[in-house]
Design a protein around this motif. Sequence first.
Motif, PDB file in Angstrom:
ATOM      1  N   ASN A   1       0.816  -1.212   0.000  1.00  0.00           N
ATOM      2  CA  ASN A   1       0.000   0.000   0.000  1.00  0.00           C
ATOM      3  C   ASN A   1       0.849   1.261   0.000  1.00  0.00           C
ATOM      4  O   ASN A   1       0.541   2.224  -0.697  1.00  0.00           O
ATOM      5  CB  ASN A   1      -0.940   0.006   1.198  1.00  0.00           C
ATOM      6  CG  ASN A   1      -2.007  -1.052   1.071  1.00  0.00           C
ATOM      7  OD1 ASN A   1      -2.234  -1.571  -0.009  1.00  0.00           O
ATOM      8  ND2 ASN A   1      -2.654  -1.376   2.167  1.00  0.00           N
ATOM      9  N   ALA A   2       1.920   1.289   0.779  1.00  0.00           N
ATOM     10  CA  ALA A   2       2.765   2.479   0.841  1.00  0.00           C
ATOM     11  C   ALA A   2       3.430   2.738  -0.508  1.00  0.00           C
ATOM     12  O   ALA A   2       3.506   3.878  -0.967  1.00  0.00           O
ATOM     13  CB  ALA A   2       3.819   2.322   1.934  1.00  0.00           C
TER      14      ALA A   2
ATOM     15  N   ASN B   1       3.650   5.878  -5.571  1.00  0.00           N
ATOM     16  CA  ASN B   1       3.590   5.858  -7.041  1.00  0.00           C
ATOM     17  C   ASN B   1       2.424   6.696  -7.558  1.00  0.00           C
ATOM     18  O   ASN B   1       2.564   7.434  -8.533  1.00  0.00           O
ATOM     19  CB  ASN B   1       3.490   4.427  -7.562  1.00  0.00           C
ATOM     20  CG  ASN B   1       4.802   3.703  -7.498  1.00  0.00           C
ATOM     21  OD1 ASN B   1       5.862   4.316  -7.453  1.00  0.00           O
ATOM     22  ND2 ASN B   1       4.753   2.380  -7.492  1.00  0.00           N
ATOM     23  N   ALA B   2       1.283   6.596  -6.903  1.00  0.00           N
ATOM     24  CA  ALA B   2       0.115   7.392  -7.315  1.00  0.00           C
ATOM     25  C   ALA B   2       0.401   8.879  -7.158  1.00  0.00           C
ATOM     26  O   ALA B   2       0.048   9.685  -8.029  1.00  0.00           O
ATOM     27  CB  ALA B   2      -1.106   6.989  -6.501  1.00  0.00           C
ATOM     28  N   GLN B   3       1.049   9.250  -6.061  1.00  0.00           N
ATOM     29  CA  GLN B   3       1.376  10.658  -5.828  1.00  0.00           C
ATOM     30  C   GLN B   3       2.348  11.173  -6.900  1.00  0.00           C
ATOM     31  O   GLN B   3       2.181  12.272  -7.428  1.00  0.00           O
ATOM     32  CB  GLN B   3       1.992  10.830  -4.435  1.00  0.00           C
ATOM     33  CG  GLN B   3       2.375  12.249  -4.101  1.00  0.00           C
ATOM     34  CD  GLN B   3       1.174  13.158  -3.900  1.00  0.00           C
ATOM     35  OE1 GLN B   3       0.086  12.712  -3.553  1.00  0.00           O
ATOM     36  NE2 GLN B   3       1.364  14.443  -4.126  1.00  0.00           N
ATOM     37  N   LEU B   4       3.339  10.372  -7.241  1.00  0.00           N
ATOM     38  CA  LEU B   4       4.313  10.794  -8.252  1.00  0.00           C
ATOM     39  C   LEU B   4       3.673  10.890  -9.636  1.00  0.00           C
ATOM     40  O   LEU B   4       3.977  11.804 -10.408  1.00  0.00           O
ATOM     41  CB  LEU B   4       5.519   9.858  -8.253  1.00  0.00           C
ATOM     42  CG  LEU B   4       6.352   9.885  -6.968  1.00  0.00           C
ATOM     43  CD1 LEU B   4       7.487   8.877  -7.041  1.00  0.00           C
ATOM     44  CD2 LEU B   4       6.846  11.270  -6.646  1.00  0.00           C
TER      45      LEU B   4
ATOM     46  N   VAL C   1      12.395  17.605 -13.632  1.00  0.00           N
ATOM     47  CA  VAL C   1      11.651  16.405 -13.234  1.00  0.00           C
ATOM     48  C   VAL C   1      12.035  16.022 -11.811  1.00  0.00           C
ATOM     49  O   VAL C   1      11.171  15.722 -10.974  1.00  0.00           O
ATOM     50  CB  VAL C   1      11.928  15.229 -14.195  1.00  0.00           C
ATOM     51  CG1 VAL C   1      11.243  13.966 -13.718  1.00  0.00           C
ATOM     52  CG2 VAL C   1      11.521  15.566 -15.596  1.00  0.00           C
ATOM     53  N   ARG C   2      13.331  16.019 -11.527  1.00  0.00           N
ATOM     54  CA  ARG C   2      13.793  15.656 -10.181  1.00  0.00           C
ATOM     55  C   ARG C   2      13.192  16.578  -9.119  1.00  0.00           C
ATOM     56  O   ARG C   2      12.784  16.132  -8.054  1.00  0.00           O
ATOM     57  CB  ARG C   2      15.312  15.695 -10.120  1.00  0.00           C
ATOM     58  CG  ARG C   2      15.976  14.441 -10.631  1.00  0.00           C
ATOM     59  CD  ARG C   2      17.464  14.420 -10.306  1.00  0.00           C
ATOM     60  NE  ARG C   2      18.228  15.305 -11.179  1.00  0.00           N
ATOM     61  CZ  ARG C   2      18.648  14.975 -12.390  1.00  0.00           C
ATOM     62  NH1 ARG C   2      18.364  13.782 -12.872  1.00  0.00           N
ATOM     63  NH2 ARG C   2      19.338  15.823 -13.120  1.00  0.00           N
ATOM     64  N   LYS C   3      13.143  17.866  -9.405  1.00  0.00           N
ATOM     65  CA  LYS C   3      12.593  18.816  -8.443  1.00  0.00           C
ATOM     66  C   LYS C   3      11.112  18.562  -8.189  1.00  0.00           C
ATOM     67  O   LYS C   3      10.650  18.590  -7.045  1.00  0.00           O
ATOM     68  CB  LYS C   3      12.809  20.249  -8.925  1.00  0.00           C
ATOM     69  CG  LYS C   3      14.251  20.685  -8.833  1.00  0.00           C
ATOM     70  CD  LYS C   3      14.440  22.076  -9.375  1.00  0.00           C
ATOM     71  CE  LYS C   3      15.908  22.488  -9.333  1.00  0.00           C
ATOM     72  NZ  LYS C   3      16.114  23.820  -9.893  1.00  0.00           N
ATOM     73  N   VAL C   4      10.365  18.305  -9.249  1.00  0.00           N
ATOM     74  CA  VAL C   4       8.931  18.031  -9.094  1.00  0.00           C
ATOM     75  C   VAL C   4       8.717  16.745  -8.308  1.00  0.00           C
ATOM     76  O   VAL C   4       7.860  16.674  -7.419  1.00  0.00           O
ATOM     77  CB  VAL C   4       8.237  17.981 -10.479  1.00  0.00           C
ATOM     78  CG1 VAL C   4       6.840  17.391 -10.366  1.00  0.00           C
ATOM     79  CG2 VAL C   4       8.184  19.358 -11.097  1.00  0.00           C
ATOM     80  N   LEU C   5       9.507  15.689  -8.611  1.00  0.00           N
ATOM     81  CA  LEU C   5       9.373  14.430  -7.882  1.00  0.00           C
ATOM     82  C   LEU C   5       9.760  14.612  -6.416  1.00  0.00           C
ATOM     83  O   LEU C   5       9.100  14.070  -5.520  1.00  0.00           O
ATOM     84  CB  LEU C   5      10.221  13.344  -8.541  1.00  0.00           C
ATOM     85  CG  LEU C   5       9.750  12.897  -9.921  1.00  0.00           C
ATOM     86  CD1 LEU C   5      10.703  11.876 -10.505  1.00  0.00           C
ATOM     87  CD2 LEU C   5       8.335  12.350  -9.873  1.00  0.00           C
ATOM     88  N   TYR C   6      10.807  15.377  -6.160  1.00  0.00           N
ATOM     89  CA  TYR C   6      11.214  15.645  -4.782  1.00  0.00           C
ATOM     90  C   TYR C   6      10.088  16.330  -4.013  1.00  0.00           C
ATOM     91  O   TYR C   6       9.740  15.935  -2.899  1.00  0.00           O
ATOM     92  CB  TYR C   6      12.479  16.507  -4.761  1.00  0.00           C
ATOM     93  CG  TYR C   6      12.865  16.965  -3.379  1.00  0.00           C
ATOM     94  CD1 TYR C   6      13.502  16.102  -2.496  1.00  0.00           C
ATOM     95  CD2 TYR C   6      12.560  18.254  -2.947  1.00  0.00           C
ATOM     96  CE1 TYR C   6      13.836  16.511  -1.216  1.00  0.00           C
ATOM     97  CE2 TYR C   6      12.891  18.683  -1.672  1.00  0.00           C
ATOM     98  CZ  TYR C   6      13.529  17.803  -0.810  1.00  0.00           C
ATOM     99  OH  TYR C   6      13.854  18.213   0.465  1.00  0.00           O
ATOM    100  N   LEU C   7       9.509  17.365  -4.615  1.00  0.00           N
ATOM    101  CA  LEU C   7       8.418  18.073  -3.948  1.00  0.00           C
ATOM    102  C   LEU C   7       7.204  17.162  -3.747  1.00  0.00           C
ATOM    103  O   LEU C   7       6.511  17.247  -2.730  1.00  0.00           O
ATOM    104  CB  LEU C   7       8.039  19.327  -4.739  1.00  0.00           C
ATOM    105  CG  LEU C   7       9.104  20.433  -4.736  1.00  0.00           C
ATOM    106  CD1 LEU C   7       8.704  21.544  -5.705  1.00  0.00           C
ATOM    107  CD2 LEU C   7       9.306  20.974  -3.335  1.00  0.00           C
TER     108      LEU C   7
ATOM    109  N   ILE D   1       7.315  13.907  -3.272  1.00  0.00           N
ATOM    110  CA  ILE D   1       7.632  13.006  -2.160  1.00  0.00           C
ATOM    111  C   ILE D   1       7.521  13.750  -0.831  1.00  0.00           C
ATOM    112  O   ILE D   1       7.010  13.203   0.150  1.00  0.00           O
ATOM    113  CB  ILE D   1       9.042  12.399  -2.343  1.00  0.00           C
ATOM    114  CG1 ILE D   1       9.018  11.416  -3.515  1.00  0.00           C
ATOM    115  CG2 ILE D   1       9.508  11.697  -1.072  1.00  0.00           C
ATOM    116  CD1 ILE D   1      10.375  10.916  -3.935  1.00  0.00           C
ATOM    117  N   MET D   2       7.976  14.982  -0.795  1.00  0.00           N
ATOM    118  CA  MET D   2       7.862  15.772   0.438  1.00  0.00           C
ATOM    119  C   MET D   2       6.388  15.964   0.819  1.00  0.00           C
ATOM    120  O   MET D   2       6.024  15.861   1.992  1.00  0.00           O
ATOM    121  CB  MET D   2       8.552  17.130   0.284  1.00  0.00           C
ATOM    122  CG  MET D   2      10.058  17.031   0.086  1.00  0.00           C
ATOM    123  SD  MET D   2      10.885  16.060   1.360  1.00  0.00           S
ATOM    124  CE  MET D   2      10.692  17.121   2.755  1.00  0.00           C
ATOM    125  N   LYS D   3       5.548  16.239  -0.159  1.00  0.00           N
ATOM    126  CA  LYS D   3       4.115  16.407   0.098  1.00  0.00           C
ATOM    127  C   LYS D   3       3.500  15.092   0.590  1.00  0.00           C
ATOM    128  O   LYS D   3       2.714  15.070   1.540  1.00  0.00           O
ATOM    129  CB  LYS D   3       3.426  16.879  -1.185  1.00  0.00           C
ATOM    130  CG  LYS D   3       1.952  17.111  -1.049  1.00  0.00           C
ATOM    131  CD  LYS D   3       1.667  18.362  -0.271  1.00  0.00           C
ATOM    132  CE  LYS D   3       0.188  18.659  -0.303  1.00  0.00           C
ATOM    133  NZ  LYS D   3      -0.189  19.650   0.657  1.00  0.00           N
TER     134      LYS D   3
END
Length: 122
Positions: free
Chosen positions: A58-59, A64-67, A83-89, A91-93
């Motif tokens: 589930n985690a 994956n859904a969030q990304l 892309v890296r910056k958007v994925l980082y943000l 994951i932080m969210k």
Amino acid sequence: MGRDFTTVEAAERALEAFESRWDARFPMISRKWRTNWATLTPFFDYPPEIRKVMYTTNAIEAINAQLRKVTRKRGAFPTPDAVRKVLYLGIMKASERWTRPVQDWPSALNHLALVFPGRVPV
């Protein structure tokens, strides 16, 4: 078809039931399971508490859904760094919601300590 996957024999019966129902239409699915059966069956050597922790994704599915959500909104990216910056943000969210503990983790941890003595802190 029942959902009894507590033993290798029960899983074998479930796979046979799947094959009898679906092989005419999707023969590659059961063929792949059969090809990898020796790799999959050691999973049943562990008690149910450990297996549940192992197969619960589930985690992973949630992250994956969030990304997917954060990348789908943007269409194209000018650079790989963007892309890296958007994925980082993203994951932080997503990490803001990571407050729930793994279900039955104390029980699984106890079993892991028994199965792997000296390797799991108690």
